[in-house]
Structures are given as structure tokens and as C-alpha cells.
Design an enzyme around this catalytic site. Structure first.
Site, PDB file in Angstrom:
ATOM      1  N   ASP A   1      23.736  12.572 -11.924  1.00  0.00           N
ATOM      2  CA  ASP A   1      24.047  11.181 -11.854  1.00  0.00           C
ATOM      3  C   ASP A   1      24.118  10.515 -13.090  1.00  0.00           C
ATOM      4  O   ASP A   1      24.925   9.643 -13.243  1.00  0.00           O
ATOM      5  CB  ASP A   1      22.765  10.509 -11.059  1.00  0.00           C
ATOM      6  CG  ASP A   1      22.578  11.470  -9.616  1.00  0.00           C
ATOM      7  OD1 ASP A   1      23.595  11.917  -9.292  1.00  0.00           O
ATOM      8  OD2 ASP A   1      21.387  11.319  -9.086  1.00  0.00           O
TER       9      ASP A   1
ATOM     10  N   GLY B   1      19.979   3.821  17.599  1.00  0.00           N
ATOM     11  CA  GLY B   1      18.707   3.276  17.199  1.00  0.00           C
ATOM     12  C   GLY B   1      17.670   3.464  18.133  1.00  0.00           C
ATOM     13  O   GLY B   1      17.927   3.747  19.230  1.00  0.00           O
TER      14      GLY B   1
ATOM     15  N   HIS C   1      26.439  11.174  20.050  1.00  0.00           N
ATOM     16  CA  HIS C   1      26.547  10.977  18.396  1.00  0.00           C
ATOM     17  C   HIS C   1      27.615  11.800  17.824  1.00  0.00           C
ATOM     18  O   HIS C   1      27.467  13.019  17.518  1.00  0.00           O
ATOM     19  CB  HIS C   1      25.327  11.432  17.910  1.00  0.00           C
ATOM     20  CG  HIS C   1      24.170  10.332  18.055  1.00  0.00           C
ATOM     21  ND1 HIS C   1      23.948   9.333  17.255  1.00  0.00           N
ATOM     22  CD2 HIS C   1      23.227  10.358  19.231  1.00  0.00           C
ATOM     23  CE1 HIS C   1      23.075   8.765  18.028  1.00  0.00           C
ATOM     24  NE2 HIS C   1      22.461   9.102  18.824  1.00  0.00           N
TER      25      HIS C   1
ATOM     26  N   GLU D   1      28.767  11.624  14.915  1.00  0.00           N
ATOM     27  CA  GLU D   1      28.559  11.790  13.431  1.00  0.00           C
ATOM     28  C   GLU D   1      27.981  13.140  13.371  1.00  0.00           C
ATOM     29  O   GLU D   1      27.869  13.796  12.162  1.00  0.00           O
ATOM     30  CB  GLU D   1      27.929  10.642  12.883  1.00  0.00           C
ATOM     31  CG  GLU D   1      26.580  10.543  13.471  1.00  0.00           C
ATOM     32  CD  GLU D   1      26.631   9.425  14.595  1.00  0.00           C
ATOM     33  OE1 GLU D   1      27.465   9.319  15.338  1.00  0.00           O
ATOM     34  OE2 GLU D   1      25.714   8.926  15.012  1.00  0.00           O
TER      35      GLU D   1
ATOM     36  N   TYR E   1      22.652   3.533  21.123  1.00  0.00           N
ATOM     37  CA  TYR E   1      22.271   2.080  21.319  1.00  0.00           C
ATOM     38  C   TYR E   1      23.151   1.282  20.942  1.00  0.00           C
ATOM     39  O   TYR E   1      23.387   0.217  21.551  1.00  0.00           O
ATOM     40  CB  TYR E   1      21.088   1.847  20.143  1.00  0.00           C
ATOM     41  CG  TYR E   1      20.505   0.648  20.093  1.00  0.00           C
ATOM     42  CD1 TYR E   1      19.378   0.471  21.204  1.00  0.00           C
ATOM     43  CD2 TYR E   1      21.031  -0.406  19.627  1.00  0.00           C
ATOM     44  CE1 TYR E   1      18.675  -0.677  21.240  1.00  0.00           C
ATOM     45  CE2 TYR E   1      20.274  -1.881  19.834  1.00  0.00           C
ATOM     46  CZ  TYR E   1      19.098  -2.058  20.624  1.00  0.00           C
ATOM     47  OH  TYR E   1      18.647  -3.122  20.916  1.00  0.00           O
TER      48      TYR E   1
END
Ligand code: XMP
Length: 525
Positions: free
Chosen positions: A239, A59, A182, A184, A87
Site C-alpha cells: 500500500d 441486512g 445473495h 454476490e 433485505y
């Protein structure tokens, strides 16, 4: 009512730009997870969600700032594994009795670190790091101003980087893990392994599969809808197509789809969509042929926003007209996806500038007194495609490039005429055919032709021509938010231009649009 019965992992979002990527990495491990903004996760909510493990995201705030975001205190005594990232790592340390010092931006001097860094292991290896450090060091992506200066009691260090002595830490007794980088993001190449290890040690069985999801979703739809009627706006996009196919499997004839044909579709598109759903899949489909209405109202209009607004309003009117004819309809099915659902944490506040008025049917359910059925709410786009396969939709249909609600209207800058639309459809069909023939369709995110509001002089045979110019567009992108033009070879471009000019009467000049987004947008209007 909560019908998701899978073990769930909770991601508490502190506002990182890349929180959604954490969810992606977990879904790849067949783990069901939910992202909730930190403000919403009170102790009560946490108890209600009852996660099997929690990840604290990164964050933009500083834990050294008074009033900055925190994890709920009850998290630390739930006895479940917790992984803190950036964070998340810092608030974990601070809340558990460690110390965090501010970086440059927060007045602490500190050791800010942005971008690529290399982490090396300490002596002890832990399960979280299985498959790590085979090459001695691991590349990771750092993005932090503050840093942990003192570990909380119970934590040990398992990896360090030059600017982050506590890059990887853990309290093995309590199953708390904290990393400064990070895992990810793409630039932490071995990051997925770390998530894989975390969910394995947290005891997830990896039972979140699309086949399983399909069965759950069908059960949920049946429970929600009962014996009532449902309507669904079918656009032919992925979708709405997957939504319709899923509902059909769940409730059969209780579903009626409305396909609004505004006369701004690609060549044969209306007929193809209706043939597939009505003839091959036996869905009840109303083909609302309203081309005259739309093209009539658009006549003489050349301003992009005016055109968009006319189409948006008519779309809703027409949908409503047909939907009203369906007796006893109580539900409206929509293909809302997970990225639309996640409440993002906004630190800046402030409304963003409207670049284009996108098609929005958001207010429709209240206006019509309908309840929503949104069976794709937990899914990301690529998961919707997998679900489409599970439901037996053809691959050629599922893999189609996105097509905007206002259709060809926004690929026809200036005034729209039937003549221009016909020319555009022909040119677009030749272009897409070329792309498919060269095996490039799946590499390109979106490709189309725009017909320009300008005629140019040419010479064909021995005669003079005075016809329209067109622009070819092809982009690579991940989500349509940013995009780059596709680097076709000159050979491809030359061959395509020749085919379009030879095969499409009305066009005598072809250009290629090499603008990225930003500063351009993908569509021309
Ligand atoms: P832009 O032109 O804004 O387009 O860069 C980004 C992506 O959004 C699509 N697009 C729309 N899709 N309704 C839609 O459903 C709209 O009003 C709309 N306008 C643009 C566009 O095709 C691209 O994929």
C-alpha cells in the site's frame, strides 16, 4: 470537490456481512461504485450522488419491525434501475406496496431459508437473467428469515425456489429488480452474471479501469497538492509503495518518503526498499536508520503489548522528527484502502475486545498539522496491486506477503536480542527461499519463521548442541481476519527443517505451527 467523473453505482448498505462483495463483483465489471450506509442516504444525499443505478444490500433487520431501515423515498421516482437483494428486496416490496411476512425469529411462522437453494425459472425470460437457467435451475445462496408474501403492484415473478416463491421478481417498466438470494457470494456460482446483466441494462460502459484510475488519481493529486511538499511513510509494504509511486508520478520532487528502519526488518529488506525507490525510481527517500534507538528501548522487554506500544510510539516520534526536517511539508500521504473507509453499519454497537494493539498512525496528521492525501481510498487490495503494475512496480514486489509494522519483534516471543534477530533473519530467508523454489509463494497468504524463547538439546556430528528452536508458520487467508495453516507435504517440511538446521547456526530444532485463526492469531504476538 468531486473528481470521480465516471458513472457511479450506489450501494445502499443495510448492514449485510457481504456488502463489500457486491462492490467487488461490480468492480470486476469495471463499474465504479460506492457503498454508503442507509442512515446517510437521505433524499438530498441521493440527489447529490446522482447514481446511474442503485443496489439495496441485504441486512440483519426485519422490515416488519417498526423503525427498521428503509431506502429513501425519492429513489422510486428517479427513473433509474434499482436492484434489491434479500433485505433490500423486502424493503423494496414493502415501500412499493407489497407485503412481507416475518419468519421464525420475528414471530410470523414463515419460511426461513439459510444456505444452498435452487431457483427455477418461470416462463418469461428477462434481460437480467441472460445466461441463467441454461441448466434449468441455478444454485443460489439464501439467508433470510422473512419473506415477501405479496408482490408490489407492477412486479412479476421470474424465478422461484421451494421456500421463496418470489426468489426473482421485476417491474420491467420501472427497471426495478428484486432477488431473495445473495448473487454476490461464492455459493451463487452464476451470481456475477446477474450483476453483469444489471449493469449492462443500466447502461454502464465499464470505463473503470486501472489505467483510467491512475490518470484520474494523478490529476486529483496535482489539484489537491498544488506546488506544496508532501511526505510519505514508506514501509516497503504494497500500500505505501503504490502510494509513493503514484505520488511520485504526479508531483515528482515535491514528494519525500521517510523509510523508518527499526532494526526489525527481514534480511536485506531495508537496503532492497531503498535501492528500489531511491536508485531505480529516483524518489527522494530518507533512510532513517534507527535500529539502535528501537532495540535499545526494547531491551529487557518481553510482554507482547509492551513491545508493541514501545514500537508504535517510537515509530511516530521518529517519523515526526524526520518529517519536521522537510521544509514546507503540508501534506501527509497514506495508503488508506477502501475497506478502511467504508463506515460499516453496526447493529450491535459495543466496542470489540482488543486482541493486539496494531500499529496506528491515525492521530499523526492532526498532531503535525498536516493535511492527508489518500489516493487509494477507493480501492480494494487486489486493485492496488493492479495499480502497482500500471505504475511499473516489479511483480515480485507487488505480490509480497504482508509484513506487520512491528516487524520481527512479534516473531521473537519473549525478549528481543540482536543475536536472536540475526538468527531469525537467516532462518526466515531459507524458509522463504524453500517456498519460492517449490512454487508455493503465491498460494500462501503469509509465511514466516518465529524464533522461540527456548533452547533445546541436539546432536550434530558427534557433538552436543544447545540452540534455539523455531516455528515455521504459513497460512492461507483472504483478509487476515481468519486463516488456516498451509498443508505442506511432509517432504517439504523435512527438507526445509534440514536446510534451516544445516544453514543457520543457532537453530537446532524446527517445528511447524498448525493452528488456524481463530483460535490462534497469525503472528505469535
Ligand atoms: P494477527 O496476528 O492479528 O495478524 O492474526 C493478522 C495480520 O495482520 C498483520 N499484523 C499487523 N500489521 N501492524 C500491521 O501493519 C501490526 O501491528 C500488525 N500486527 C499483525 C499480521 O502480519 C497478519 O498479516
Amino acid at each position: 470537490m468531486d473528481i470521480i467523473e465516471h458513472d457511479r453505482l450506489l450501494i445502499i448498505d443495510f448492514g449485510s456481512q457481504v456488502t463489500q462483495l457486491i462492490a467487488r463483483r461490480l468492480r470486476e465489471q469495471n463499474v465504479y461504485c460506492e457503498i454508503h450506509p442507509y442512515q446517510n442516504v437521505t433524499d438530498d444525499v441521493l440527489a447529490q450522488i446522482a447514481p446511474k443505478a442503485v443496489i439495496l444490500s441485504g441486512g440483519p433487520d426485519s422490515v416488519t419491525r417498526e423503525g427498521s431501515p428503509r431506502a429513501p423515498e425519492s429513489l422510486w421516482t428517479m427513473g433509474i434501475p434499482v436492484l434489491g437483494i434479500c433485505y433490500g428486496q423486502q424493503t423494496m416490496m414493502q415501500q412499493l406496496g407489497g407485503e412481507v411476512h416475518g419468519g421464525k425469529n420475528t414471530g410470523g411462522g414463515g419460511t426461513a431459508e439459510f444456505g444452498r437453494a435452487y431457483v427455477t425459472p418461470t416462463e418469461d425470460r428477462i434481460d437480467l437473467l441472460a445466461g441463467w437457467f441454461l441448466e434449468k435451475k441455478e444454485q443460489v445462496w439464501m439467508s433470510h428469515g422473512d419473506h415477501v408474501a405479496k408482490l408490489a403492484p407492477g412486479f412479476e415473478v421470474y424465478g422461484t425456489s421451494p421456500n421463496a416463491p418470489y426468489a426473482i421478481t421485476a417491474d420491467l417498466e420501472r427497471n426495478f429488480y428484486a432477488v431473495q438470494f445473495h448473487p454476490e457470494v461464492h455459493h451463487t456460482p452464476n451470481g456475477s452474471t446477474l450483476y453483469e446483466n444489471f449493469v449492462r441494462l443500466a447502461g454502464f460502459s465499464g470505463d473503470w479501469t486501472m489505467a483510467g484510475y491512475k490518470d484520474d488519481a494523478i490529476a486529483r493529486i496535482r489539484e489537491q497538492v498544488g506546488d506544496k511538499q508532501v511526505i510519505c511513510g514508506l514501509s516497503g509494504g504494497v500500500d505505501s509503495s503504490v502510494t509513493a509511486a503514484l505520488l511520485h508520478e504526479a508531483i515528482g520532487d515535491q514528494l519525500t518518503c521517510v523509510f523508518v528502519d527499526h532494526g526489525l526488518l527481514r534480511l536485506d529488506e531495508g537496503a532492497d526498499v531503498v535501492a528500489m525507490f531511491r536508485d531505480n525510481m529516483n524518489l527522494k527517500v530518507i533512510h532513517a536508520d534507527e535500529a539502535d534507538l528501537f532495540l535499545g528501548e526494547l531491551e529487557g522487554q518481553s510482554d507482547p503489548e509492551t513491545k508493541r506500544k514501545i514500537i508504535g510510539k517510537l515509530f511516530i516520534d521518529v517519523f515526526q522528527k524526520y518529517a519536521n526536517e522537510i521544509e514546507g511539508a503540508e501534506f501527509l500521504a497514506q495508503g488508506t484502502l477502501y475497506p478502511d473507509v467504508i463506515e460499516s453499519v453496526s447493529f450491535s454497537g459495543g466496542p470489540s475486545v482488543t486482541i493486539k494493539s496494531h500499529h496506528n498512525v491515525g492521530g499523526l496528521p492532526e498532531k503535525m498539522g498536516l493535511k492527508l492525501v489518500e489516493p487509494l481510498r477507493e480501492l480494494f487490495k487486489d486493485e492496488v496491486r493492479v495499480l502497482g503494475h500500471e505504475l511499473g512496480l516489479p511483480a515480485s514486489f507487488i505480490g509480497r506477503h504482508p509484513f506487520p509494522g512491528p516487524g520481527l519483534a512479534i516473531r521473537c516471543p519473549g525478549e528481543i536480542t540482536r543475536e536472536k534477530l540475526d538468527i531469525l533473519r537467516e532462518a526466515d530467508a531459507v524458509y522463504i527461499d524453500q517456498i519460492r523454489k517449490h512454487g508455493l509463494y503465491d498460494e500462501i497468504w503469509q509465511a514466516f519463521v518465529a524464533i522461540l524463547p527456548v533452547r533445546t538439546v541436539g546432536v550434530m556430528g558427534d557433538g552436543r548442541t544447545y540452540d534455539f528452536a523455531c516455528a515455521l508458520r504459513a497460512v492461507t487467508s483472504v483478509d487476515g481476519m481468519t486463516a488456516d495453516y498451509y498443508p505442506f507435504t511432509h517432504e517439504f517440511l523435512g527438507e526445509t527443517a534440514t536446510r534451516i538446521i544445516n544453514e543457520v547456526p543457532g537453530i537446532n530444532r524446527v517445528t511447524y505451527d498448525i493452528t488456524s485463526k481463530p483460535p490462534g492469531t497469525i503472528e505469535w504476538e
